[in-house]
Design a protein around this motif. Structure first.
Motif, PDB file in Angstrom:
ATOM      1  N   LEU A 298       0.741  -1.141  -0.049  1.00  0.00           N
ATOM      2  CA  LEU A 298      -0.003   0.010  -0.105  1.00  0.00           C
ATOM      3  C   LEU A 298       0.927   1.112   0.046  1.00  0.00           C
ATOM      4  CD1 LEU A 298      -2.797  -0.734   2.431  1.00  0.00           C
ATOM      5  CD2 LEU A 298      -2.763  -0.172  -0.231  1.00  0.00           C
ATOM      6  N   LYS A 299       1.996   1.343   0.722  1.00  0.00           N
ATOM      7  CA  LYS A 299       2.974   2.444   0.966  1.00  0.00           C
ATOM      8  C   LYS A 299       3.283   2.948  -0.559  1.00  0.00           C
ATOM      9  CE  LYS A 299       5.979   4.279   4.258  1.00  0.00           C
ATOM     10  NZ  LYS A 299       6.994   3.743   5.340  1.00  0.00           N
ATOM     11  N   GLY A 300       3.544   1.801  -1.318  1.00  0.00           N
ATOM     12  CA  GLY A 300       4.148   2.153  -2.614  1.00  0.00           C
ATOM     13  C   GLY A 300       3.208   2.760  -3.727  1.00  0.00           C
ATOM     14  N   LEU A 301       1.827   3.118  -3.356  1.00  0.00           N
ATOM     15  CA  LEU A 301       0.846   3.446  -4.162  1.00  0.00           C
ATOM     16  C   LEU A 301       0.483   4.973  -3.743  1.00  0.00           C
ATOM     17  CD1 LEU A 301      -1.543   0.352  -4.094  1.00  0.00           C
ATOM     18  CD2 LEU A 301      -0.103   1.110  -6.136  1.00  0.00           C
ATOM     19  N   ASP A 302       0.010   5.728  -4.623  1.00  0.00           N
ATOM     20  CA  ASP A 302      -0.341   7.247  -4.408  1.00  0.00           C
ATOM     21  C   ASP A 302      -1.761   6.976  -4.093  1.00  0.00           C
ATOM     22  OD1 ASP A 302      -0.575   9.880  -4.147  1.00  0.00           O
ATOM     23  OD2 ASP A 302      -0.532  10.232  -6.174  1.00  0.00           O
ATOM     24  N   LEU A 303      -2.212   6.369  -2.896  1.00  0.00           N
ATOM     25  CA  LEU A 303      -3.878   6.303  -2.557  1.00  0.00           C
ATOM     26  C   LEU A 303      -4.281   7.736  -2.368  1.00  0.00           C
ATOM     27  CD1 LEU A 303      -3.632   3.252  -0.487  1.00  0.00           C
ATOM     28  CD2 LEU A 303      -3.920   3.341  -2.684  1.00  0.00           C
ATOM     29  N   ARG A 304      -5.583   7.851  -2.734  1.00  0.00           N
ATOM     30  CA  ARG A 304      -6.422   9.023  -2.459  1.00  0.00           C
ATOM     31  C   ARG A 304      -7.480   8.904  -1.540  1.00  0.00           C
ATOM     32  NH1 ARG A 304      -6.311  11.535  -8.646  1.00  0.00           N
ATOM     33  NH2 ARG A 304      -4.270  11.228  -9.149  1.00  0.00           N
ATOM     34  N   THR A 305      -7.401   7.824  -0.881  1.00  0.00           N
ATOM     35  CA  THR A 305      -8.651   7.150  -0.077  1.00  0.00           C
ATOM     36  C   THR A 305      -8.283   7.296   1.459  1.00  0.00           C
ATOM     37  OG1 THR A 305      -7.905   5.070  -0.145  1.00  0.00           O
ATOM     38  CG2 THR A 305      -9.276   5.693  -1.855  1.00  0.00           C
ATOM     39  N   GLY A 306      -9.211   7.159   2.461  1.00  0.00           N
ATOM     40  CA  GLY A 306      -8.992   7.083   3.460  1.00  0.00           C
ATOM     41  C   GLY A 306      -8.455   5.813   4.148  1.00  0.00           C
ATOM     42  N   SER A 307      -8.500   5.745   5.429  1.00  0.00           N
ATOM     43  CA  SER A 307      -7.733   4.344   6.077  1.00  0.00           C
ATOM     44  C   SER A 307      -9.042   4.307   7.272  1.00  0.00           C
ATOM     45  CB  SER A 307      -6.618   4.273   6.797  1.00  0.00           C
ATOM     46  OG  SER A 307      -6.113   3.157   7.353  1.00  0.00           O
ATOM     47  N   PHE A 308      -9.434   2.861   7.369  1.00  0.00           N
ATOM     48  CA  PHE A 308     -10.587   2.731   8.403  1.00  0.00           C
ATOM     49  C   PHE A 308      -9.748   1.324   9.213  1.00  0.00           C
ATOM     50  CE2 PHE A 308     -13.048   4.483   5.120  1.00  0.00           C
ATOM     51  CZ  PHE A 308     -14.037   5.089   5.789  1.00  0.00           C
ATOM     52  N   THR A 309     -10.251   1.366  10.439  1.00  0.00           N
ATOM     53  CA  THR A 309      -9.834   0.481  11.306  1.00  0.00           C
ATOM     54  C   THR A 309     -10.896  -0.927  11.322  1.00  0.00           C
ATOM     55  OG1 THR A 309     -10.826   1.020  13.451  1.00  0.00           O
ATOM     56  CG2 THR A 309      -8.632   2.002  12.876  1.00  0.00           C
ATOM     57  N   LEU A 310     -10.668  -2.050  11.570  1.00  0.00           N
ATOM     58  CA  LEU A 310     -11.493  -3.372  11.527  1.00  0.00           C
ATOM     59  C   LEU A 310     -12.599  -2.912  12.658  1.00  0.00           C
ATOM     60  CD1 LEU A 310     -12.531  -6.016  10.685  1.00  0.00           C
ATOM     61  CD2 LEU A 310     -10.851  -6.949  12.209  1.00  0.00           C
ATOM     62  N   ARG A 311     -12.059  -2.290  13.645  1.00  0.00           N
ATOM     63  CA  ARG A 311     -13.145  -1.839  14.741  1.00  0.00           C
ATOM     64  C   ARG A 311     -14.091  -1.076  14.431  1.00  0.00           C
ATOM     65  NH1 ARG A 311     -11.252   0.669  20.723  1.00  0.00           N
ATOM     66  NH2 ARG A 311     -13.458   0.704  21.756  1.00  0.00           N
ATOM     67  N   GLN A 312     -13.797  -0.025  13.489  1.00  0.00           N
ATOM     68  CA  GLN A 312     -14.754   0.913  13.027  1.00  0.00           C
ATOM     69  C   GLN A 312     -15.976   0.240  12.343  1.00  0.00           C
ATOM     70  OE1 GLN A 312     -11.810   3.831  11.448  1.00  0.00           O
ATOM     71  NE2 GLN A 312     -13.348   5.414  11.963  1.00  0.00           N
ATOM     72  N   LEU A 313     -15.298  -0.719  11.254  1.00  0.00           N
ATOM     73  CA  LEU A 313     -16.290  -1.202  10.450  1.00  0.00           C
ATOM     74  C   LEU A 313     -17.064  -2.319  11.212  1.00  0.00           C
ATOM     75  CD1 LEU A 313     -14.090  -1.470   7.241  1.00  0.00           C
ATOM     76  CD2 LEU A 313     -15.385   0.408   7.880  1.00  0.00           C
ATOM     77  N   ARG A 314     -16.537  -2.806  12.174  1.00  0.00           N
ATOM     78  CA  ARG A 314     -17.537  -3.876  12.938  1.00  0.00           C
ATOM     79  C   ARG A 314     -18.536  -3.035  13.624  1.00  0.00           C
ATOM     80  NH1 ARG A 314     -12.974  -7.966  15.492  1.00  0.00           N
ATOM     81  NH2 ARG A 314     -12.999  -9.512  13.826  1.00  0.00           N
ATOM     82  N   ALA A 315     -18.266  -1.889  14.187  1.00  0.00           N
ATOM     83  CA  ALA A 315     -19.280  -1.123  14.917  1.00  0.00           C
ATOM     84  C   ALA A 315     -20.389  -0.524  13.816  1.00  0.00           C
ATOM     85  CB  ALA A 315     -18.596   0.190  15.537  1.00  0.00           C
ATOM     86  N   ALA A 316     -19.746  -0.126  12.669  1.00  0.00           N
ATOM     87  CA  ALA A 316     -20.490   0.478  11.850  1.00  0.00           C
ATOM     88  C   ALA A 316     -21.427  -0.669  11.166  1.00  0.00           C
ATOM     89  CB  ALA A 316     -19.771   0.948  10.580  1.00  0.00           C
ATOM     90  N   THR A 317     -21.101  -1.942  10.977  1.00  0.00           N
ATOM     91  CA  THR A 317     -21.993  -2.977  10.578  1.00  0.00           C
ATOM     92  C   THR A 317     -22.666  -4.021  11.554  1.00  0.00           C
ATOM     93  OG1 THR A 317     -20.228  -4.311  10.014  1.00  0.00           O
ATOM     94  CG2 THR A 317     -20.780  -2.970   8.447  1.00  0.00           C
ATOM     95  N   ASN A 318     -22.694  -3.472  12.733  1.00  0.00           N
ATOM     96  CA  ASN A 318     -23.026  -4.509  13.876  1.00  0.00           C
ATOM     97  C   ASN A 318     -22.453  -5.607  13.763  1.00  0.00           C
ATOM     98  OD1 ASN A 318     -24.570  -5.125  16.335  1.00  0.00           O
ATOM     99  ND2 ASN A 318     -26.425  -5.426  15.036  1.00  0.00           N
ATOM    100  N   ASN A 319     -21.089  -5.678  13.711  1.00  0.00           N
ATOM    101  CA  ASN A 319     -20.323  -6.838  13.656  1.00  0.00           C
ATOM    102  C   ASN A 319     -20.720  -7.742  12.495  1.00  0.00           C
ATOM    103  OD1 ASN A 319     -18.222  -8.363  14.520  1.00  0.00           O
ATOM    104  ND2 ASN A 319     -19.315  -9.686  15.587  1.00  0.00           N
ATOM    105  N   PHE A 320     -20.648  -7.095  11.213  1.00  0.00           N
ATOM    106  CA  PHE A 320     -21.193  -7.606   9.915  1.00  0.00           C
ATOM    107  C   PHE A 320     -22.478  -8.756  10.039  1.00  0.00           C
ATOM    108  CE2 PHE A 320     -16.561  -6.796  10.007  1.00  0.00           C
ATOM    109  CZ  PHE A 320     -16.537  -5.977   8.734  1.00  0.00           C
ATOM    110  N   ASP A 321     -23.398  -8.002  10.914  1.00  0.00           N
ATOM    111  CA  ASP A 321     -24.660  -8.851  10.829  1.00  0.00           C
ATOM    112  C   ASP A 321     -25.404  -9.151   9.604  1.00  0.00           C
ATOM    113  OD1 ASP A 321     -27.047  -9.398  11.899  1.00  0.00           O
ATOM    114  OD2 ASP A 321     -27.720  -8.159  13.067  1.00  0.00           O
ATOM    115  N   SER A 322     -25.805 -10.406   9.644  1.00  0.00           N
ATOM    116  CA  SER A 322     -26.397 -10.718   8.100  1.00  0.00           C
ATOM    117  C   SER A 322     -27.772  -9.972   7.862  1.00  0.00           C
ATOM    118  CB  SER A 322     -26.891 -11.934   8.370  1.00  0.00           C
ATOM    119  OG  SER A 322     -27.732 -12.498   9.421  1.00  0.00           O
ATOM    120  N   ALA A 323     -28.131  -9.196   8.959  1.00  0.00           N
ATOM    121  CA  ALA A 323     -29.378  -8.250   8.739  1.00  0.00           C
ATOM    122  C   ALA A 323     -28.790  -7.077   7.663  1.00  0.00           C
ATOM    123  CB  ALA A 323     -30.072  -8.037   9.940  1.00  0.00           C
ATOM    124  N   ASN A 324     -27.605  -6.804   8.035  1.00  0.00           N
ATOM    125  CA  ASN A 324     -27.288  -5.343   7.108  1.00  0.00           C
ATOM    126  C   ASN A 324     -26.613  -6.097   5.583  1.00  0.00           C
ATOM    127  OD1 ASN A 324     -27.785  -3.668   8.943  1.00  0.00           O
ATOM    128  ND2 ASN A 324     -25.814  -4.318  10.227  1.00  0.00           N
TER     129      ASN A 324
END
Length: 815
Positions: free
Chosen positions: A440-466
């Motif tokens: 990743l470091k070798g790429l000129d990325l124009r995006t943000g970085s997320f933590t797994l904890r953030q995404l688990r909270a956002a998706t209710n721990n990847f609930d099948s309902a979501n």
């Protein structure tokens, strides 16, 4: 009141500014053939501008602005060879930019801002470096001509808020050239031209600006300086996190930099008077653009104080300053007058507003619309005035735990550190993550970085309902971040055939593709063995779900929306093919890969199959990836891949948009195999309009529908050389160019038997009583033809798996 026409019959100079008139522009004006000066600004009159105005050949000064009501095409002014000053601002003028205007040798000032002019800017045939040009807020397209960017610095040029191609925008900014949001207009306009060399140094939660003044500290707030810059066409990035854009000139006076800074002429007795000693002025439009902000809700406070107009018994006290205020492109103050609301001069007025930051930026715009006075307190000083701006997040920044971590690391015994590192390395977590992070470091990325904890909270721990879909990488989930942003999270499946390097390569490619008609990549997460992509969430699902899912979708697309969607898809593909830094062929354009946002704007998704297409290697000799019913013949048969394969697929989708039917599952009659086959038959019979969606009844534009059908059939021509490029197809859709009607010859690929194998298959299954309503598709094991049904997961494909098959297989040619 209505303007009596007889009042204008015997004058050589006419000024109808700032009145409360009603009705249309008086056509009797054209009877005054000796009229030299005509000025109608903020009068309350309605358009259109009469075409007969061309008879006023003695005009040297024509100024019309802020007309209400009906718009018009650009009036012909080619006979006005004596014209020195021309303003047709905010007059609802549409159509192509008039080429001859730039060749009017006597012209000194040209202002055609705030209209809907389209097309490319022509190259003038005469040299007029002294001409001041303002073309802000139009719909101009194409590349920015070199003569614009190389004009002398003394000549003001403003082309902000237009649709020019991003690749033609110069990186460096200079005085008297305003390029703010000059590419891809509207809410998605680019504003990064002069900020490319100023990356965000950190996340910001607040910004305080002393407009027109120096840097000061008041209480706990430190106000940044905004002084020394002023002009009629300026775009100045003052720091890495904010910039200011000014548009317009003070007419009838010599414009100097200090005219754009208002200064008080009396002693101020209010508290914090340092904020109100100076103020920023603009004759037309003033924009403050804050960036690097953390997404979320903000409170915006605008500080006003009228320090220019006086409150005494002289005529200066009659001056009125009236303007509009926009925050995030939303009108929050209309016909705003500081002196009236404060009330009085030298009185502080602080107005708070709520704003939502979604993409890290916050835009505040002040605009004059021709109201108030232009000669009091002195000639030429009018327009918006702002003293200071506060932007504060409604949420607190996260605590900095770094110092506590460092302190703990010092106290812990060294052998414990070695044990932890050794354990991680032994389990393979540390090594794998380091390799991915190195990639990743070798790429000129124009995006943000997320933590797994953030995404688990956002998706209710990847609930099948979501769960909202199943893509080529694995499942796709809907999530909500803490700031309220809705996202779509694509999770890499452990069974995926794509490894870390392929994942990193895709991120590097997608991160550079930013366009209003492409699904935006917010960022990614690489943590342990978890690989995830975070996209913007599309509220209205896919085009297929909305167009074909009548039983599950509550939306009914009217014709105007269908036209907008089709043009949006064309713009997105034109960007991928011709305007992006990389030459991209999507390879799987179809209705399920077109997503719709809350405003039903079309956005192309699924770049998992998109490959870099080198010019010297267009023949793919291994495997074909695509979807039956949408693949071009030369690609499906021989693996010959160019941008024309996407053009073919677009033509099929355009046909589906007009008809409201799926090419893959609609079988109209025994004589036709699929929707595209039926369209060819109707074209030969001269009944092409019979294919229009009957649900539209008569509520559609006949000319636009016929145009879209003809473009669709041209794009699906069997010969790739006859198909237009996507930019050419876009111009045809928008009615800018005529459509070349060419009858397709199916025998070019199948010796007159293009649809016969599939037709025979249908007839056989119908005879056996086992026919289905679905068109045949290649089976997932690539062994032949099988039937398919559409599942709910297929209807929201953030990165849906497409059908892949070996080209060595002998299979019937898809529609």
């Amino acid at each position: 009141m209505t303007l009596p026409c007889f009042m204008l019959l015997c004058v050589k100079n006419s000024n109808l500014n700032a009145n409360n008139l009603t009705g249309s522009l008086p056509r009797d004006l054209t009877n005054i053939t000796n009229l030299k000066d005509l000025e109608i600004q903020g009068s309350g009159l309605e358009g259109p501008i009469p075409s007969s105005i061309s008879v006023l050949t003695n005009l040297t000064d024509l100024r019309i602005s802020d007309l209400l009501g009906e718009g018009s095409k650009f009036p012909y002014l080619g006979n006005m060879t004596k014209m020195n000053y021309l303003m047709l601002r905010n007059c609802n003028i549409s159509g192509p930019f008039p080429d001859y205007i730039l060749n009017m040798g006597s012209l000194k000032i040209l202002d055609l801002s705030f209209n809907r002019l389209t097309g490319n800017l022509p190259v003038p045939t005469i040299n007029n470096d002294n001409l001041a040009i303002c073309l802000a807020n139009n719909l101009l397209t194409g590349a920015i001509p070199n003569w614009i960017t190389t004009r002398p610095r003394k000549s003001a040029t403003d082309i902000s808020y237009n649709n020019f191609s991003e690749t033609s925008v110069p990186v460096a900014c200079r005085d008297n050239l305003n390029l703010f949001k000059s590419s891809y207009g509207g809410n998605n306009s680019k504003a990064v031209e002069c900020l490319r060399s100023l990356p965000c140094s950190k996340d910001r939660y607040s910004l305080h600006i002393n407009c027109g003044g120096q840097e000061i500290t008041i209480g706990k707030f430190s106000y940044e300086a905004d002084e020394g810059y002023g002009g009629e066409a300026q775009y100045v990035p003052l720091k890495d996190n904010w910039a200011v854009s000014t548009t317009g000139r003070f007419w009838d006076v010599n414009n100097t930099a200090n005219m754009f800074i208002g200064k008080n002429v009396s002693m101020l007795r209010m508290s914090n008077s340092e904020l109100y000693t100076n103020a920023r002025l603009s004759p037309l439009s003033l924009t403050y653009y804050a960036r690097c902000l953390v997404n979320g809700n903000y409170t915006v406070k605008l500080h006003f104080a009228e320090i220019v107009i006086r409150d005494n018994r002289s005529f200066q006290s009659l001056g009125r300053r009236i303007f509009d205020v926009y925050i995030q492109d939303e009108l929050v103050l209309k016909d705003f007058e500081i002196k009236k609301e404060a009330p009085g001069v030298d009185k502080v007025l602080i107005t708070p507003f709520k704003a939502v930051v979604k993409n890290g930026t916050l835009e505040i715009r002040f605009r004059w619309v021709g109201k108030g006075t232009t000669i009091a307190p002195q000639k030429g000083i009018y327009g918006p005035l702002i003293s200071a701006i506060d932007m504060e997040a409604d949420f607190k920044p996260p605590k900095n735990w770094k110092k506590f971590i460092v302190a703990g690391a010092v106290v812990l015994p060294l052998f414990l550190i070695f044990i932890i590192v050794g354990t991680l390395w032994w389990k393979g977590c540390l090594g794998g993550r380091v390799l991915r992070e190195r990639d990743l470091k070798g790429l000129d990325l124009r995006t943000g970085s997320f933590t797994l904890r953030q995404l688990r909270a956002a998706t209710n721990n990847f609930d099948s309902a979501n769960k909202i879909g199943e893509g080529g990488f694995g499942p796709v989930y809907k999530g909500e971040l803490l700031d309220g942003t809705i996202i779509a999270v694509k999770q890499l499946s452990s069974k995926s055939r794509q490894g870390n390097r392929e994942f990193v390569t895709e991120i590097g490619m997608i991160s550079g593709l930013q366009h209003p008609n492409l699904v935006k990549l917010y960022g990614c997460c690489i943590e342990g063995n978890q690989l995830l992509l975070v996209y913007e969430y599309m509220e209205n699902n896919s085009l297929a779900y909305t167009l074909f899912g009548s039983e599950t979708s509550s939306l009914m697309l009217d014709w105007a929306t269908r036209q907008k969607i089709c043009v949006g898809i064309a713009r997105g593909l034109a960007f991928l093919h011709e305007e992006s830094a990389l030459r991209i062929v999507h390879r799987d354009i179809k209705a399920t890969n077109v997503l719709l946002d809350k405003d039903l704007n079309a956005k192309i998704s699924d770049f998992g199959l998109a490959k870099l297409c080198e010019e010297e290697n267009t023949h793919i000799s291994t495997r074909i990836a695509g979807t039956i019913g949408y693949m071009a013949p030369e690609y499906a048969l021989w693996g010959y891949l160019t941008e024309k394969a996407d053009v073919y697929s677009f033509g099929v989708v355009a046909l589906e948009i007009v008809s409201g039917r799926s090419n893959a599952s609609y079988r109209p009659k025994n004589e036709a195999v699929c929707l595209l086959d039926w369209a060819f038959i109707l074209q030969q019979k001269g009944n092409l309009m019979e294919i229009v969606d009957p649900r539209l009844e008569s509520e559609f534009n006949m000319e636009e529908a016929e145009r879209m059908l003809k473009v669709a059939l041209l794009c699906t021509n069997a010969s790739p050389t006859i198909r237009p490029t996507m930019s050419a197809a876009l111009r045809m859709l928008e009615g800018q160019t005529s459509i070349k009607e060419v009858a397709s010859d199916p025998s070019i690929y199948a010796d007159g038997m293009r649809f016969k194998p599939i037709k025979d298959h249908y007839q056989q299954t119908s005879h056996d009583g086992s026919s289905t309503s679905h068109a045949p598709i290649f089976s997932s094991d690539n062994t032949g033809i099988g039937s398919s049904t559409t599942s709910a997961h297929d209807l929201y494909p953030v990165n849906p798996e497409s059908i892949s098959f070996d080209i060595s297989e002998t299979s019937p040619l898809p529609c």
